[in-house]
Write an enzyme that holds these catalytic residues in place. Structure first.
Site, PDB file in Angstrom:
ATOM      1  N   ASP A 106       7.938   8.265  -6.514  1.00  0.00           N
ATOM      2  CA  ASP A 106       9.242   7.664  -6.247  1.00  0.00           C
ATOM      3  C   ASP A 106       9.184   6.214  -6.715  1.00  0.00           C
ATOM      4  O   ASP A 106       8.287   5.842  -7.474  1.00  0.00           O
ATOM      5  CB  ASP A 106       9.646   7.797  -4.772  1.00  0.00           C
ATOM      6  CG  ASP A 106       8.758   7.028  -3.804  1.00  0.00           C
ATOM      7  OD1 ASP A 106       7.753   6.424  -4.255  1.00  0.00           O
ATOM      8  OD2 ASP A 106       9.051   7.020  -2.596  1.00  0.00           O
ATOM      9  N   HIS A 136      18.546   6.006  -1.637  1.00  0.00           N
ATOM     10  CA  HIS A 136      18.023   5.609  -0.337  1.00  0.00           C
ATOM     11  C   HIS A 136      16.517   5.377  -0.429  1.00  0.00           C
ATOM     12  O   HIS A 136      15.830   5.904  -1.289  1.00  0.00           O
ATOM     13  CB  HIS A 136      18.331   6.702   0.697  1.00  0.00           C
ATOM     14  CG  HIS A 136      17.905   6.345   2.086  1.00  0.00           C
ATOM     15  ND1 HIS A 136      18.420   5.259   2.749  1.00  0.00           N
ATOM     16  CD2 HIS A 136      17.011   6.927   2.931  1.00  0.00           C
ATOM     17  CE1 HIS A 136      17.869   5.198   3.955  1.00  0.00           C
ATOM     18  NE2 HIS A 136      17.014   6.194   4.084  1.00  0.00           N
ATOM     19  N   ALA A 165       0.804  -1.226   0.000  1.00  0.00           N
ATOM     20  CA  ALA A 165       0.000   0.000   0.000  1.00  0.00           C
ATOM     21  C   ALA A 165       0.835   1.273   0.000  1.00  0.00           C
ATOM     22  O   ALA A 165       0.316   2.350   0.289  1.00  0.00           O
ATOM     23  CB  ALA A 165      -0.945   0.007   1.204  1.00  0.00           C
ATOM     24  N   GLY A 166       2.126   1.165  -0.329  1.00  0.00           N
ATOM     25  CA  GLY A 166       2.967   2.357  -0.362  1.00  0.00           C
ATOM     26  C   GLY A 166       3.532   2.695   1.000  1.00  0.00           C
ATOM     27  O   GLY A 166       3.720   1.826   1.852  1.00  0.00           O
ATOM     28  N   ASP A 170       4.039   3.627   4.722  1.00  0.00           N
ATOM     29  CA  ASP A 170       3.273   3.491   5.962  1.00  0.00           C
ATOM     30  C   ASP A 170       3.258   4.838   6.672  1.00  0.00           C
ATOM     31  O   ASP A 170       4.257   5.263   7.258  1.00  0.00           O
ATOM     32  CB  ASP A 170       3.904   2.419   6.850  1.00  0.00           C
ATOM     33  CG  ASP A 170       3.022   2.068   8.045  1.00  0.00           C
ATOM     34  OD1 ASP A 170       2.138   2.881   8.390  1.00  0.00           O
ATOM     35  OD2 ASP A 170       3.216   0.990   8.622  1.00  0.00           O
ATOM     36  N   LEU A 171       2.135   5.523   6.606  1.00  0.00           N
ATOM     37  CA  LEU A 171       2.038   6.873   7.160  1.00  0.00           C
ATOM     38  C   LEU A 171       2.014   6.884   8.679  1.00  0.00           C
ATOM     39  O   LEU A 171       2.108   7.939   9.294  1.00  0.00           O
ATOM     40  CB  LEU A 171       0.778   7.561   6.614  1.00  0.00           C
ATOM     41  CG  LEU A 171       0.758   7.756   5.093  1.00  0.00           C
ATOM     42  CD1 LEU A 171      -0.576   8.343   4.655  1.00  0.00           C
ATOM     43  CD2 LEU A 171       1.907   8.645   4.643  1.00  0.00           C
TER      44      LEU A 171
END
Length: 263
Positions: free
Chosen positions: A145, A87, A65-66, A68-69
């Site tokens: 990204d 990085h 899910a991209g 992790d906020l």
């Protein structure tokens, strides 16, 4: 409580290495431990002659899910990280591309942001019928990204890539197959078995020829025609000198399936 391993890795007797992103409670969203573990796993798979094909998938309901906020990204927590142009998830992409074995993204659920980029970086993408993909970055005020801005236009063309990146909209499995983002869509209840069959069939192929094919295909977008023709000749000469080509020729004469050993 100890966090579970960020990856689960298993290699079948026929040489299929399945790398499972293992943060199912967070739909396998990227945190620092997962960001560090995947490039290592890809490097190890690339170096292991017993591995012929790599499958990347997700545990539970999601592929990845991209970001992790709920955790700090750690994009520049040290001086070395700040100065490292690859990085974070850039190393995911390098790990997949540098692996000279076929890498399959088995998109079992949502693939968003860096998870979408990871899928795009793979050589082949297979998708469950209920899964969705999205660049998604603009939804969080972010730019892409994980190679999304490089792979997406090359896979679907500049105009469609702009649409998908600037709107951040969801891409269904049906649309993904129609526009060429994925090779096949399988019903959810047979997805795992169909991926396993596909990967096993690929793993039975000639490892040297597949590695050189991947090298040629990835290098072609940056090469002139003359340079590419020279590379093709160099690589096919290498193939002709291999035991696998001799086996293929013998199998053709004997009307049987070849058994490739990678020599």
């Amino acid at each position: 409580m100890t966090d579970p391993a960020p990856l689960l890795i298993a290699t079948s007797p026929d040489g299929v290495c399945t790398v499972t992103l293992n943060r199912p409670a967070r739909l396998n969203a990227v945190n620092p431990s997962l960001a560090e573990a995947l490039p290592r796993a890809m490097h190890e798979a690339a170096a292991d002659d017993a591995v012929r094909v790599v499958v990347i998938t997700g545990a539970g309901r999601g592929f990845c899910a991209g970001l992790d906020l709920s955790e700090p990204a750690g994009l520049g927590s040290t001086r070395a990280a700040t100065l490292d142009p690859y990085h974070w998830v850039g190393r995911w992409v390098h790990g997949v591309v540098a692996c000279e074995k076929p890498v399959i993204a088995a998109i079992n659920g949502a693939a968003a942001g860096a998870g979408f980029g990871l899928a795009l970086a793979c050589d082949l993408r297979l998708m469950a019928a209920s899964a969705v993909c999205t660049a998604g970055y603009v939804r969080r005020g972010l730019s892409p990204d994980a190679g999304v801005s490089w792979f997406l236009p090359r896979l679907v063309g500049q105009a469609r890539a702009m649409d998908l990146a600037l709107t951040g909209r969801d891409i269904t499995a049906e649309e993904a197959e129609r526009v060429g983002l994925v090779s096949a869509v399988y019903a959810d209840d047979v997805f795992t078995s169909r991926v396993a069959t596909f990967a096993a069939t690929l793993a039975a192929g000639p490892p040297l020829a597949m590695a050189l094919t991947k090298r040629l295909m990835l290098g072609s977008s940056e090469a002139s025609l003359d340079a590419q023709l020279r590379e093709e000749l160099t690589h096919i000469k290498t193939c002709f000198a291999s035991a696998d080509v001799r086996e293929a020729m013998a199998a053709f004469r004997e009307k049987r399936a070849p058994v490739f050993r990678g020599g």
